[in-house]
Enzyme design. Structure first.
Site, mmCIF file in Angstrom:
data_model
loop_
_atom_site.group_PDB
_atom_site.id
_atom_site.type_symbol
_atom_site.label_atom_id
_atom_site.label_comp_id
_atom_site.label_asym_id
_atom_site.label_seq_id
_atom_site.Cartn_x
_atom_site.Cartn_y
_atom_site.Cartn_z
ATOM 1 N N ASN A 307 -3.290 4.488 1.143
ATOM 2 C CA ASN A 307 -3.387 5.137 2.284
ATOM 3 C C ASN A 307 -4.459 6.402 1.919
ATOM 4 O O ASN A 307 -4.118 7.611 2.228
ATOM 5 C CB ASN A 307 -2.219 5.836 2.657
ATOM 6 C CG ASN A 307 -2.021 6.258 4.398
ATOM 7 O OD1 ASN A 307 -3.221 5.996 4.870
ATOM 8 N ND2 ASN A 307 -1.001 6.368 4.815
ATOM 9 N N HIS A 338 7.226 12.511 6.499
ATOM 10 C CA HIS A 338 7.869 11.254 6.752
ATOM 11 C C HIS A 338 9.091 11.250 7.358
ATOM 12 O O HIS A 338 9.784 10.260 7.963
ATOM 13 C CB HIS A 338 7.890 10.292 5.441
ATOM 14 C CG HIS A 338 6.453 9.513 4.833
ATOM 15 N ND1 HIS A 338 5.613 10.420 4.311
ATOM 16 C CD2 HIS A 338 5.973 8.540 5.231
ATOM 17 C CE1 HIS A 338 4.477 9.342 3.937
ATOM 18 N NE2 HIS A 338 4.702 8.439 4.588
#
Length: 435
Positions: A307, A338
């Site tokens: 990512n 997250h």
């Protein structure tokens, strides 16, 4: 619960696919002189609003409110204050929404709404754009049009000056996914757009489409393998290693396919790498470098390539700002960003330890391993160990709950990160003695 993220990524991909024709339409309209910069911003903003309502329903208001709040902060505060307050506001809002997910999953013991999960994912991407923009303003890379919201200008003039910010925060190619696009790059593409060569564009999208198709076929095979086999709850001894590897492989394939689709959407709208770079502009960085991710024998390199645009954003936002323990701060913030589920906290802190161990292990190996047969053997063993450690971290982060984390930690799979932890302790002690 560990499969929740896989389930909601499929409708996200569906909505990204439906946005593809509109991205191509935007690309085509930008080649026309009659399509003004103002109209381009409106097109991107209207597309973002429509996509948000279609994908999130009434939950879309949870994305619209922080976008509006960020623009108000930009116009109300000075350049040195914008970043601090924008960061605090956006992360507070996102954390409250994540706490709502915690309440649904852990207290009510109910599966959360798919639309709400999509909203949370969009909020995380919005956090990237908000903090990237506020940092650019703070560092003088972007100059806000006006910071006096009480000036005598009419409401329409204020809205016109604020339109680029609204458009950037909610533009439809980056609303549900895609590499982080800086505000500078966004403005450069909207203001100075030129259409790409049709033949080049055709072959670019054909190649990306074939990659996505291949990944989808692999996912079907892996899904059957995982479904037919045992789970971590009923695997036996060394069988648990195969279960972990195959399950993590399915997660990775899903992310690769999703990232390639996101990248294709951005390229179709004109924000991809094939359009070149402007002076002083932050380079385009696609999220997926599949070959590097699957062949590297270094956890630190895997971390930088996984990512990629998010890794660069975290480095700029946390790592480069941290004075003490920047690596630990970066992974701790990533767990917060997250959602702070138990598995995520454990997984990201474990990841930080593995990266630290990786630096020491490979520094030590480069000093003492000279012959090419030993180097080949070393690279093979560390590649396998890297892939298994990443699989372990993936299952911890994606499993999220304490029950899933307990099953993972009680399996034979815990041997792999434990080996790196022991080597970290021994090599750190040796380094300290040498110093």
């Amino acid at each position: 619960m560990g499969w929740l993220r896989l389930f909601f990524l499929y409708p996200v991909s569906l909505y990204q696919g439906t946005a593809f024709p509109f991205a191509l339409l935007f690309n085509y309209l930008c080649s026309m002189d009659s399509f003004s910069t103002h109209a381009r911003h409106l097109f991107l903003l209207a597309g973002g609003g429509a996509l948000a309502l279609a994908a999130m329903g009434s939950f879309a208001v949870l994305v619209f409110i922080p976008a509006l709040g960020t623009v108000v902060l930009i116009y109300s505060l000075g350049p040195q204050e914008v970043h601090r307050w924008a960061f605090f506001f956006q992360m507070s809002w996102q954390t409250l929404c994540h706490l709502g997910l915690h309440y649904t999953e852990y207290y009510l013991q109910e599966p959360p709404s798919t639309r709400f999960c999509i909203t949370l994912s969009s909020l995380m991407l919005l956090t990237q754009r908000v903090t990237s923009l506020s940092l650019d303003i703070c560092e003088g890379k972007v100059e806000a049009a006006s910071r006096d919201i009480r000036s005598r200008s009419s409401l329409s003039e204020h809205l016109c000056r604020a339109l680029p910010y609204f458009s950037y925060l909610l533009f439809f190619p980056g609303l549900l996914g895609g590499p982080l696009c800086s505000f500078q790059r966004f403005q450069a593409r909207v203001q100075g757009f030129s259409s790409v060569c049709p033949r080049y564009s055709f072959w670019t999208f054909t190649w990306k489409g074939l990659q996505i198709l291949g990944l989808e076929c692999l996912m079907v095979v892996m899904r059957r393998v995982v479904s037919a086999g045992a789970s971590l709850a009923d695997c036996r001894q060394l069988q648990c290693i195969y279960v972990m590897w195959s399950t993590a492989g399915l997660f990775k394939l899903t992310y690769y396919s999703h990232w390639l689709l996101d990248d294709s959407l951005l390229c179709a709208a004109g924000f991809g790498s094939e359009f070149g770079e402007s002076p002083g502009e932050e380079g385009y960085l696609p999220d997926a470098d599949i070959w590097m991710l699957e062949t590297t024998h270094r956890i630190s390199l895997f971390t930088r390539k996984w990512n990629q645009s998010t890794a660069r954003w975290l480095r700029r936002l946390i790592f480069e700002q941290g004075r003490a323990w920047p690596l630990l701060q970066t992974f701790a913030f990533s767990a917060w960003w997250h959602g702070l589920h138990p598995g995520q906290v454990f997984g990201f802190l474990c990841w930080a330890l593995m990266v630290k161990a990786d630096y020491l292990i490979h520094t030590f190996a480069n000093l003492f391993i000279r012959s090419w047969p030993m180097r080949l053997l070393y690279r093979t063993l560390t590649w396998a160990h890297t892939q298994l450690i990443i699989a372990y971290i993936t299952l911890a982060v994606e499993g999220r709950s304490l029950s899933s984390l307990w099953l993972l930690c009680n399996s034979y799979n815990s041997v792999f990160p434990m080996v790196y932890c022991i080597l970290l302790f021994l090599l750190a002690k040796r380094k300290h003695k040498v110093n």
